[in-house]
Design an enzyme around this catalytic site. Structure first.
Site, PDB file in Angstrom:
ATOM      1  N   ASN A  80      81.571 -12.077 -33.246  1.00 37.75           N
ATOM      2  CA  ASN A  80      82.378 -11.925 -32.037  1.00 37.75           C
ATOM      3  C   ASN A  80      83.128 -13.204 -31.723  1.00 37.75           C
ATOM      4  O   ASN A  80      82.597 -14.302 -31.937  1.00 37.75           O
ATOM      5  CB  ASN A  80      81.499 -11.604 -30.820  1.00 37.75           C
ATOM      6  CG  ASN A  80      80.806 -10.272 -30.911  1.00 37.75           C
ATOM      7  OD1 ASN A  80      81.316  -9.333 -31.494  1.00 37.75           O
ATOM      8  ND2 ASN A  80      79.615 -10.192 -30.337  1.00 37.75           N
ATOM      9  N   ASP A 108      83.969 -15.451 -28.771  1.00 38.24           N
ATOM     10  CA  ASP A 108      83.495 -15.656 -27.405  1.00 38.24           C
ATOM     11  C   ASP A 108      84.625 -16.215 -26.542  1.00 38.24           C
ATOM     12  O   ASP A 108      85.257 -17.223 -26.898  1.00 38.24           O
ATOM     13  CB  ASP A 108      82.329 -16.649 -27.386  1.00 38.24           C
ATOM     14  CG  ASP A 108      81.063 -16.082 -28.007  1.00 38.24           C
ATOM     15  OD1 ASP A 108      81.016 -14.866 -28.258  1.00 38.24           O
ATOM     16  OD2 ASP A 108      80.123 -16.868 -28.229  1.00 38.24           O
ATOM     17  N   LYS A 114      75.817 -12.663 -32.275  1.00 39.49           N
ATOM     18  CA  LYS A 114      74.447 -13.038 -32.625  1.00 39.49           C
ATOM     19  C   LYS A 114      74.271 -13.226 -34.129  1.00 39.49           C
ATOM     20  O   LYS A 114      73.597 -14.149 -34.579  1.00 39.49           O
ATOM     21  CB  LYS A 114      73.468 -11.994 -32.085  1.00 39.49           C
ATOM     22  CG  LYS A 114      73.310 -12.017 -30.585  1.00 39.49           C
ATOM     23  CD  LYS A 114      72.217 -11.082 -30.115  1.00 39.49           C
ATOM     24  CE  LYS A 114      72.068 -11.151 -28.600  1.00 39.49           C
ATOM     25  NZ  LYS A 114      71.660 -12.498 -28.140  1.00 39.49           N
ATOM     26  N   ASN A 172      62.873 -12.305 -26.729  1.00 40.50           N
ATOM     27  CA  ASN A 172      62.713 -13.077 -25.506  1.00 40.50           C
ATOM     28  C   ASN A 172      61.872 -12.276 -24.517  1.00 40.50           C
ATOM     29  O   ASN A 172      61.372 -11.193 -24.854  1.00 40.50           O
ATOM     30  CB  ASN A 172      64.072 -13.490 -24.928  1.00 40.50           C
ATOM     31  CG  ASN A 172      64.919 -12.301 -24.486  1.00 40.50           C
ATOM     32  OD1 ASN A 172      64.425 -11.190 -24.278  1.00 40.50           O
ATOM     33  ND2 ASN A 172      66.217 -12.532 -24.347  1.00 40.50           N
ATOM     34  N   LEU A 221      60.398 -18.101 -24.646  1.00 50.44           N
ATOM     35  CA  LEU A 221      60.083 -18.095 -23.212  1.00 50.44           C
ATOM     36  C   LEU A 221      60.998 -19.035 -22.428  1.00 50.44           C
ATOM     37  O   LEU A 221      60.592 -19.592 -21.404  1.00 50.44           O
ATOM     38  CB  LEU A 221      58.626 -18.502 -23.015  1.00 50.44           C
ATOM     39  CG  LEU A 221      57.600 -17.649 -23.780  1.00 50.44           C
ATOM     40  CD1 LEU A 221      56.239 -18.322 -23.794  1.00 50.44           C
ATOM     41  CD2 LEU A 221      57.512 -16.254 -23.179  1.00 50.44           C
ATOM     42  N   ASP A 280      69.758 -17.840 -30.451  1.00 48.66           N
ATOM     43  CA  ASP A 280      70.251 -17.653 -31.821  1.00 48.66           C
ATOM     44  C   ASP A 280      69.927 -18.864 -32.685  1.00 48.66           C
ATOM     45  O   ASP A 280      69.617 -18.730 -33.880  1.00 48.66           O
ATOM     46  CB  ASP A 280      71.763 -17.409 -31.811  1.00 48.66           C
ATOM     47  CG  ASP A 280      72.133 -16.082 -31.184  1.00 48.66           C
ATOM     48  OD1 ASP A 280      71.294 -15.170 -31.206  1.00 48.66           O
ATOM     49  OD2 ASP A 280      73.266 -15.954 -30.684  1.00 48.66           O
TER      50      ASP A 280
END
Length: 299
Positions: A11, A13, A40, A184, A221, A252
């Site tokens: 992608n 961004d 990603k 995550n 986390l 990533d």
């Protein structure tokens, strides 16, 4: 050294900073607009390459200027781009990113990312894959192609890893194909019904995935670091303190560094340590791929 083969999204961004997210119908003044190659899949491929792995990217972009930039950026970082196709009917994927107080809000148009079919993945694997290579995927491409690709990689004896993001359930038949799942907090809760608020709940979530056939589970986390559950080994990693500016590519970077460590023959503990430091460093710069540190910088 094994290769890392990434099937995933590419992608462009489009990122801007603001003091708060606009309300419905509200126009606000932002600042710091940048365009930066992302997605990603591409981000994780660049992270793995920057961490010293040999990387091959599978995916698709449009026949447009963004597509040219995506491929040029990957090639600049040493990623093999021979198996990235150019779609005449779909534009290159785009992510609209609003940065607020060091965090981010992202909206994606998949574009050409949704155009790759399993035949193209099989052809690429026929030419580049060898047993022991890493196959890494995410969920920004066509779901059915992704499920089939994971099963195909498993059948060929590859080390199969996935980052199920954006969060989506994985078919039960696919779970035993997975050697590594990296999630995550939100993705963990979606997949297991358990939010990893502490070590006990994180272990319970990981056990639930492992009971479904997954080999190893890594739960990231945020500022708390990560916990990795693999066979009888549990590793808890706390990141160094940094001044976070933009978290866009931290996850990533962690994943790309983890699989790069595996491909380079590092121990699990050393791979996690590498991923933890690299992802922390990625938060100190604005943007996606440009924020990922090199192996020399991490060391």
């Amino acid at each position: 050294m094994s290769k890392v083969i990434v099937f995933g999204s590419l992608n462009m961004d489009l990122s801007i900073e603001s003091d708060h997210m606009p309300n419905l119908g509200e126009t606000i003044i932002g600042r710091g607009f940048i365009t930066n190659p992302g997605g990603k899949g591409a981000n994780q491929a660049v992270a793995a390459a920057k961490m010293g792995a040999a990387v091959c990217m599978l995916g698709a972009v449009g026949a447009d200027a963004f597509g040219d930039q995506m491929i040029a950026g990957l090639a600049e970082h040493g990623v093999t781009c021979e198996y990235i196709t150019r779609s005449e009917s779909c534009p290159t994927g785009v992510a609209i990113i609003t940065r607020v107080c060091g965090d981010n809000f992202i909206t994606i148009d998949a574009g050409a990312n949704a155009s790759t079919r399993i035949d193209a993945v099989r052809r690429a694997l026929d030419e580049v894959a060898e047993p022991g290579d890493v196959f890494l995927a995410q969920l920004e491409c066509d779901y059915e192609t992704t499920w089939a690709a994971l099963a195909e990689a498993c059948k060929r004896g590859l080390y199969v890893a996935i980052n199920p993001a954006p969060a989506h359930e994985i078919p039960e038949a696919v779970l035993p194909c997975l050697d590594l799942v990296v999630v995550n907090e939100g993705e963990c809760e979606m997949m297991t019904g358990i939010y990893p608020a502490d070590a006990t709940s994180a272990r319970a979530a990981a056990d639930k995935l492992k009971e479904s056939g997954v080999g190893c589970v890594a739960i990231t986390l945020g500022a708390r670091g990560s916990m990795v559950f693999c066979s009888n080994e549990t590793i808890e990693s706390v990141p160094p303190k940094t001044r976070a500016i933009d978290t866009t590519c931290a996850g990533d970077t962690y994943i790309g560094a983890m699989v790069a460590g595996y491909a380079r023959g590092l121990s699990l503990a050393d791979s996690v340590a590498l991923a933890t430091k690299a992802s922390a460093m990625a938060t100190t710069k604005v943007g996606a791929q440009q924020s990922i540190p090199t192996l020399a910088e991490v060391e």
